[in-house]
Design a protein around this motif. Structure first.
Motif, mmCIF file in Angstrom:
data_model
loop_
_atom_site.group_PDB
_atom_site.id
_atom_site.type_symbol
_atom_site.label_atom_id
_atom_site.label_comp_id
_atom_site.label_asym_id
_atom_site.label_seq_id
_atom_site.Cartn_x
_atom_site.Cartn_y
_atom_site.Cartn_z
ATOM 1 N N GLN A 1 -15.266 -3.884 13.595
ATOM 2 C CA GLN A 1 -14.213 -2.865 13.637
ATOM 3 C C GLN A 1 -13.191 -3.116 12.522
ATOM 4 O OE1 GLN A 1 -15.888 -0.605 15.497
ATOM 5 N NE2 GLN A 1 -13.875 0.014 16.195
ATOM 6 N N GLN A 2 -12.811 -4.372 12.341
ATOM 7 C CA GLN A 2 -11.857 -4.717 11.275
ATOM 8 C C GLN A 2 -12.443 -4.407 9.900
ATOM 9 O OE1 GLN A 2 -10.981 -8.822 12.051
ATOM 10 N NE2 GLN A 2 -9.407 -8.367 13.594
ATOM 11 N N ARG A 3 -13.724 -4.734 9.728
ATOM 12 C CA ARG A 3 -14.378 -4.463 8.438
ATOM 13 C C ARG A 3 -14.400 -2.960 8.164
ATOM 14 N NH1 ARG A 3 -18.634 -2.533 6.355
ATOM 15 N NH2 ARG A 3 -19.632 -2.085 8.337
ATOM 16 N N ARG A 4 -14.745 -2.174 9.205
ATOM 17 C CA ARG A 4 -14.776 -0.713 9.034
ATOM 18 C C ARG A 4 -13.392 -0.163 8.722
ATOM 19 N NH1 ARG A 4 -18.853 1.414 13.809
ATOM 20 N NH2 ARG A 4 -20.743 0.537 12.915
ATOM 21 N N ALA A 5 -12.375 -0.671 9.424
ATOM 22 C CA ALA A 5 -11.003 -0.213 9.178
ATOM 23 C C ALA A 5 -10.571 -0.547 7.749
ATOM 24 C CB ALA A 5 -10.050 -0.844 10.186
ATOM 25 N N ALA A 6 -10.914 -1.750 7.306
ATOM 26 C CA ALA A 6 -10.568 -2.157 5.941
ATOM 27 C C ALA A 6 -11.299 -1.282 4.921
ATOM 28 C CB ALA A 6 -10.921 -3.626 5.726
ATOM 29 N N ALA A 7 -12.570 -0.995 5.186
ATOM 30 C CA ALA A 7 -13.341 -0.140 4.267
ATOM 31 C C ALA A 7 -12.747 1.267 4.231
ATOM 32 C CB ALA A 7 -14.806 -0.098 4.701
ATOM 33 N N ALA A 8 -12.356 1.789 5.396
ATOM 34 C CA ALA A 8 -11.754 3.126 5.444
ATOM 35 C C ALA A 8 -10.425 3.144 4.698
ATOM 36 C CB ALA A 8 -11.554 3.550 6.893
ATOM 37 N N ALA A 9 -9.631 2.099 4.867
ATOM 38 C CA ALA A 9 -8.343 2.018 4.163
ATOM 39 C C ALA A 9 -8.564 1.943 2.654
ATOM 40 C CB ALA A 9 -7.562 0.799 4.652
ATOM 41 N N ALA A 10 -9.547 1.155 2.234
ATOM 42 C CA ALA A 10 -9.847 1.042 0.804
ATOM 43 C C ALA A 10 -10.309 2.384 0.242
ATOM 44 C CB ALA A 10 -10.912 -0.033 0.576
ATOM 45 N N ALA A 11 -11.142 3.083 1.003
ATOM 46 C CA ALA A 11 -11.628 4.394 0.554
ATOM 47 C C ALA A 11 -10.468 5.387 0.458
ATOM 48 C CB ALA A 11 -12.699 4.915 1.510
ATOM 49 N N ALA A 12 -9.572 5.360 1.438
ATOM 50 C CA ALA A 12 -8.414 6.262 1.417
ATOM 51 C C ALA A 12 -7.517 5.947 0.233
ATOM 52 C CB ALA A 12 -7.635 6.139 2.718
ATOM 53 N N GLN A 13 -7.324 4.664 -0.036
ATOM 54 C CA GLN A 13 -6.489 4.269 -1.175
ATOM 55 C C GLN A 13 -7.133 4.701 -2.484
ATOM 56 O OE1 GLN A 13 -5.800 0.077 -1.442
ATOM 57 N NE2 GLN A 13 -4.218 0.261 -3.005
ATOM 58 N N LYS A 14 -8.437 4.537 -2.594
ATOM 59 C CA LYS A 14 -9.152 4.935 -3.808
ATOM 60 C C LYS A 14 -9.050 6.442 -4.008
ATOM 61 C CE LYS A 14 -13.623 4.517 -6.097
ATOM 62 N NZ LYS A 14 -15.003 4.059 -5.990
ATOM 63 N N GLN A 15 -9.208 7.196 -2.909
ATOM 64 C CA GLN A 15 -9.109 8.654 -3.000
ATOM 65 C C GLN A 15 -7.700 9.064 -3.415
ATOM 66 O OE1 GLN A 15 -9.987 10.697 0.636
ATOM 67 N NE2 GLN A 15 -10.230 12.672 -0.357
ATOM 68 N N ALA A 16 -6.687 8.417 -2.840
ATOM 69 C CA ALA A 16 -5.301 8.729 -3.197
ATOM 70 C C ALA A 16 -5.050 8.417 -4.672
ATOM 71 C CB ALA A 16 -4.340 7.939 -2.313
ATOM 72 N N GLN A 17 -5.601 7.308 -5.135
ATOM 73 C CA GLN A 17 -5.440 6.928 -6.543
ATOM 74 C C GLN A 17 -6.125 7.944 -7.454
ATOM 75 O OE1 GLN A 17 -7.097 3.087 -7.402
ATOM 76 N NE2 GLN A 17 -5.871 2.812 -9.241
ATOM 77 N N GLN A 18 -7.324 8.390 -7.057
ATOM 78 C CA GLN A 18 -8.030 9.390 -7.859
ATOM 79 C C GLN A 18 -7.248 10.693 -7.904
ATOM 80 O OE1 GLN A 18 -11.877 9.503 -5.972
ATOM 81 N NE2 GLN A 18 -12.763 7.997 -7.369
ATOM 82 N N GLN A 19 -6.675 11.091 -6.756
ATOM 83 C CA GLN A 19 -5.887 12.322 -6.728
ATOM 84 C C GLN A 19 -4.663 12.188 -7.621
ATOM 85 O OE1 GLN A 19 -5.270 13.085 -2.488
ATOM 86 N NE2 GLN A 19 -6.471 14.956 -2.680
ATOM 87 N N ALA A 20 -4.027 11.020 -7.571
ATOM 88 C CA ALA A 20 -2.852 10.785 -8.411
ATOM 89 C C ALA A 20 -3.236 10.867 -9.888
ATOM 90 C CB ALA A 20 -2.231 9.427 -8.094
ATOM 91 N N GLN A 21 -4.388 10.284 -10.238
ATOM 92 C CA GLN A 21 -4.848 10.342 -11.627
ATOM 93 C C GLN A 21 -5.153 11.778 -12.030
ATOM 94 O OE1 GLN A 21 -8.160 7.639 -11.586
ATOM 95 N NE2 GLN A 21 -6.925 5.871 -12.138
ATOM 96 N N LYS A 22 -5.784 12.524 -11.123
ATOM 97 C CA LYS A 22 -6.112 13.921 -11.411
ATOM 98 C C LYS A 22 -4.834 14.734 -11.619
ATOM 99 C CE LYS A 22 -9.669 15.838 -9.197
ATOM 100 N NZ LYS A 22 -10.445 16.503 -8.130
ATOM 101 N N LEU A 23 -3.838 14.500 -10.759
ATOM 102 C CA LEU A 23 -2.567 15.217 -10.866
ATOM 103 C C LEU A 23 -1.879 14.871 -12.187
ATOM 104 C CD1 LEU A 23 -0.665 17.115 -9.320
ATOM 105 C CD2 LEU A 23 0.469 15.081 -8.407
ATOM 106 N N ALA A 24 -1.890 13.592 -12.537
ATOM 107 C CA ALA A 24 -1.277 13.164 -13.799
ATOM 108 C C ALA A 24 -1.993 13.812 -14.987
ATOM 109 C CB ALA A 24 -1.326 11.639 -13.917
ATOM 110 N N ALA A 25 -3.319 13.879 -14.908
ATOM 111 C CA ALA A 25 -4.091 14.510 -15.985
ATOM 112 C C ALA A 25 -3.754 16.000 -16.087
ATOM 113 C CB ALA A 25 -5.590 14.322 -15.743
ATOM 114 N N GLN A 26 -3.607 16.665 -14.933
ATOM 115 C CA GLN A 26 -3.248 18.088 -14.943
ATOM 116 C C GLN A 26 -1.866 18.293 -15.567
ATOM 117 O OE1 GLN A 26 -3.606 19.218 -10.833
ATOM 118 N NE2 GLN A 26 -5.679 20.025 -11.083
ATOM 119 N N LYS A 27 -0.912 17.438 -15.186
ATOM 120 C CA LYS A 27 0.440 17.552 -15.743
ATOM 121 C C LYS A 27 0.413 17.337 -17.254
ATOM 122 C CE LYS A 27 3.298 16.488 -11.752
ATOM 123 N NZ LYS A 27 4.312 15.597 -11.173
ATOM 124 N N GLU A 28 -0.360 16.347 -17.685
ATOM 125 C CA GLU A 28 -0.475 16.064 -19.120
ATOM 126 C C GLU A 28 -1.084 17.264 -19.847
ATOM 127 O OE1 GLU A 28 -0.285 14.057 -22.754
ATOM 128 O OE2 GLU A 28 0.719 13.687 -20.852
#
Length: 125
Positions: A41-68
Motif C-alpha cells: 500500500q505504501q509503495r502504491r501510494a508513493a508511486a501515485a504521488a510520484a506520478a501526480a508530481q510528474k504530471q504536475a511538473q509536465q503541466q507546469a512545463q507545458k504552461l511555461a512553454a505556452q506563455k513563452e
C-alpha cells in the motif's frame, strides 16, 4: 501403569506444545502478510504521488512553454507593426520630398514661362 500415565502426559504436553507452535507460526504468518500488504500500500501510494508530481511538473512545463510562445508571438507582432509603421513614415517622407521637389520644379517652370512675375520686369502692351 505409572509409566503409561507419564508417557500419556508427555505425549499430551508434546501435542499442546505442537499446537502452540502451530498457533504461533500462524500468527507470525498473518503478521508477515499484514506487513507485506502495508508495504505494498505504501509503495502504491508513493508511486501515485510520484506520478501526480510528474504530471504536475509536465503541466507546469507545458504552461511555461505556452506563455513563452505567446510572448514570442506578441514580440513578433509588435516588431511587425513597428516595421509597418516605419515603412509608412518612410513612404510619407518620400512622398513629401517628392511633392516638394515637384513643387520646386513647377515653381521654376512658372518663373521661366512668366517672366513678369519677377521684379524689374515691365510688361509692354
Amino acid at each position: 501403569a505409572q509409566m503409561t500415565k507419564q508417557y500419556q502426559r508427555q505425549l499430551q504436553a508434546q501435542q499442546v506444545n505442537i499446537a502452540q507452535q502451530r498457533q504461533m507460526a500462524e500468527e507470525a504468518r498473518k503478521k508477515q502478510l499484514q506487513l507485506q500488504y502495508q508495504q505494498e500500500q505504501q509503495r502504491r501510494a508513493a508511486a501515485a504521488a510520484a506520478a501526480a508530481q510528474k504530471q504536475a511538473q509536465q503541466q507546469a512545463q507545458k504552461l511555461a512553454a505556452q506563455k513563452e510562445q505567446q510572448r514570442r508571438q506578441k514580440e513578433a507582432q509588435a516588431e511587425q507593426q513597428r516595421k509597418i509603421l516605419e515603412e509608412k513614415k518612410r513612404k510619407e517622407a518620400e512622398a513629401k520630398a517628392a511633392a516638394a521637389a515637384l513643387q520646386a520644379k513647377r515653381d521654376a517652370l512658372v518663373r521661366q514661362i512668366k517672366p513678369w512675375g519677377r521684379p524689374g520686369f515691365a510688361l509692354v502692351v
